[in-house]
Design a protein around this motif. Structure first.
Motif, PDB file in Angstrom:
ATOM      1  N   LEU A   1     -27.642  15.522  37.392  1.00 38.54           N
ATOM      2  CA  LEU A   1     -26.311  15.922  37.853  1.00 38.54           C
ATOM      3  C   LEU A   1     -26.388  16.988  38.932  1.00 38.54           C
ATOM      4  O   LEU A   1     -27.366  17.727  39.019  1.00 38.54           O
ATOM      5  N   MET A   2     -25.329  17.114  39.688  1.00 35.85           N
ATOM      6  CA  MET A   2     -25.212  18.224  40.630  1.00 35.85           C
ATOM      7  C   MET A   2     -24.783  19.452  39.828  1.00 35.85           C
ATOM      8  O   MET A   2     -23.597  19.724  39.667  1.00 35.85           O
ATOM      9  N   GLU A   3     -25.734  20.164  39.287  1.00 40.57           N
ATOM     10  CA  GLU A   3     -25.469  21.334  38.453  1.00 40.57           C
ATOM     11  C   GLU A   3     -24.936  22.490  39.298  1.00 40.57           C
ATOM     12  O   GLU A   3     -25.216  22.574  40.487  1.00 40.57           O
ATOM     13  N   GLY A   4     -24.227  23.395  38.648  1.00 48.12           N
ATOM     14  CA  GLY A   4     -23.866  24.663  39.272  1.00 48.12           C
ATOM     15  C   GLY A   4     -25.076  25.577  39.127  1.00 48.12           C
ATOM     16  O   GLY A   4     -26.156  25.278  39.630  1.00 48.12           O
TER      17      GLY A   4
ATOM     18  N   VAL B   1     -38.786  24.558  34.557  1.00 42.76           N
ATOM     19  CA  VAL B   1     -38.999  23.303  35.279  1.00 42.76           C
ATOM     20  C   VAL B   1     -37.657  22.599  35.293  1.00 42.76           C
ATOM     21  O   VAL B   1     -37.079  22.321  34.246  1.00 42.76           O
ATOM     22  N   SER B   2     -37.155  22.351  36.493  1.00 41.97           N
ATOM     23  CA  SER B   2     -35.862  21.696  36.624  1.00 41.97           C
ATOM     24  C   SER B   2     -35.908  20.773  37.834  1.00 41.97           C
ATOM     25  O   SER B   2     -36.967  20.549  38.403  1.00 41.97           O
ATOM     26  N   THR B   3     -34.744  20.273  38.183  1.00 42.85           N
ATOM     27  CA  THR B   3     -34.666  19.335  39.295  1.00 42.85           C
ATOM     28  C   THR B   3     -33.997  19.969  40.502  1.00 42.85           C
ATOM     29  O   THR B   3     -33.232  20.928  40.381  1.00 42.85           O
ATOM     30  N   HIS B   4     -34.289  19.412  41.621  1.00 37.84           N
ATOM     31  CA  HIS B   4     -33.786  19.890  42.908  1.00 37.84           C
ATOM     32  C   HIS B   4     -32.358  19.385  43.088  1.00 37.84           C
ATOM     33  O   HIS B   4     -32.101  18.467  43.870  1.00 37.84           O
ATOM     34  N   VAL B   5     -31.420  19.980  42.328  1.00 35.11           N
ATOM     35  CA  VAL B   5     -30.017  19.563  42.374  1.00 35.11           C
ATOM     36  C   VAL B   5     -29.107  20.785  42.413  1.00 35.11           C
ATOM     37  O   VAL B   5     -29.399  21.812  41.801  1.00 35.11           O
ATOM     38  N   GLY B   6     -28.022  20.670  43.141  1.00 35.34           N
ATOM     39  CA  GLY B   6     -26.956  21.661  43.137  1.00 35.34           C
ATOM     40  C   GLY B   6     -27.417  23.103  43.216  1.00 35.34           C
ATOM     41  O   GLY B   6     -28.313  23.457  43.972  1.00 35.34           O
ATOM     42  N   GLY B   7     -26.788  23.947  42.397  1.00 32.69           N
ATOM     43  CA  GLY B   7     -27.054  25.378  42.399  1.00 32.69           C
ATOM     44  C   GLY B   7     -28.354  25.793  41.739  1.00 32.69           C
ATOM     45  O   GLY B   7     -28.720  26.973  41.781  1.00 32.69           O
ATOM     46  N   VAL B   8     -29.066  24.856  41.143  1.00 29.05           N
ATOM     47  CA  VAL B   8     -30.363  25.188  40.534  1.00 29.05           C
ATOM     48  C   VAL B   8     -31.300  25.762  41.598  1.00 29.05           C
ATOM     49  O   VAL B   8     -32.054  26.704  41.339  1.00 29.05           O
TER      50      VAL B   8
END
Length: 195
Positions: free
Chosen positions: A101-104, A120-127
């Motif tokens: 998702l496009m996270e905040g 460890v996360s994904t290259h999305v949104g505000g992350v």
């Protein structure tokens, strides 16, 4: 975010302690993480994944399947709050949120940082605003299970990198304290009133 004390003595050092703390859904990346765990398990990596959150019936069968494949590697805790949530965060070393998702700016990531977890996360949104790749965590492309496995394996096998990221996150998380948040909001309103 209230002050959090890292209790390193509570951590099991015989294995890597991973934590997923979010809604248990395909869109939050749980299936990608479970597939990743199978890769890590097949490679002989010693780890334990704790999963906490609410899930819908459509994901239950998939979660049960992977749990049955690796019952000593994966533990489901359901929805957690308060002390139980804090305890899971404090006992973990690596926080994983492979969202599609496009996270905040996920509060769970900020809490994980404050409790001394590498992320460890994904290259999305505000992350990308709170995690700098290879500085205080790893960012991978959504749905890229091999990339996710490589990032986790690096942290598990290289304690120097792991500890550097954990220390960086403890100091970096102060930017997201409740007091800092209130100060920033007040400053924003003050500047708007002056305009």
């Amino acid at each position: 975010l209230s002050a959090v004390t890292v209790k390193k003595s509570n951590k099991d050092r015989s294995q890597a302690n991973l934590l997923y703390l979010s809604q248990i859904s395909v869109s939050k990346g749980i299936v990608d993480l479970l597939k990743c765990c199978k890769i890590l398990d097949d490679s002989g990596l010693r780890f334990k994944l704790n999963i906490a959150g609410s899930y819908s019936n459509d994901i239950y069968t998939t979660c049960r399947y992977y749990h049955n494949l690796m019952p000593d590697k994966i533990e489901f805790h359901g929805l957690v709050h308060g002390h139980s949530k804090r305890e899971l965060l404090e006992k973990s070393d690596i926080f994983v949120l492979p969202s599609r998702l496009m996270e905040g700016q996920p509060l769970s990531i900020i809490e994980a940082m404050a409790t001394g977890n590498a992320v460890v996360s994904t290259h999305v949104g505000g992350v990308v605003d709170i995690i700098q790749n290879e500085v205080n965590g790893y960012l991978v492309e959504p749905t890229n299970v091999p990339q996710l496995a490589k990032a986790i394996k690096t942290l598990v096998t290289d304690k120097v990198i792991l500890n550097r990221m954990k220390d960086k996150n403890i100091s970096h998380s102060s930017k997201y304290s409740e007091a800092k948040f209130h100060h920033n909001i007040k400053s924003l309103f003050d500047s708007m009133l002056k305009s």
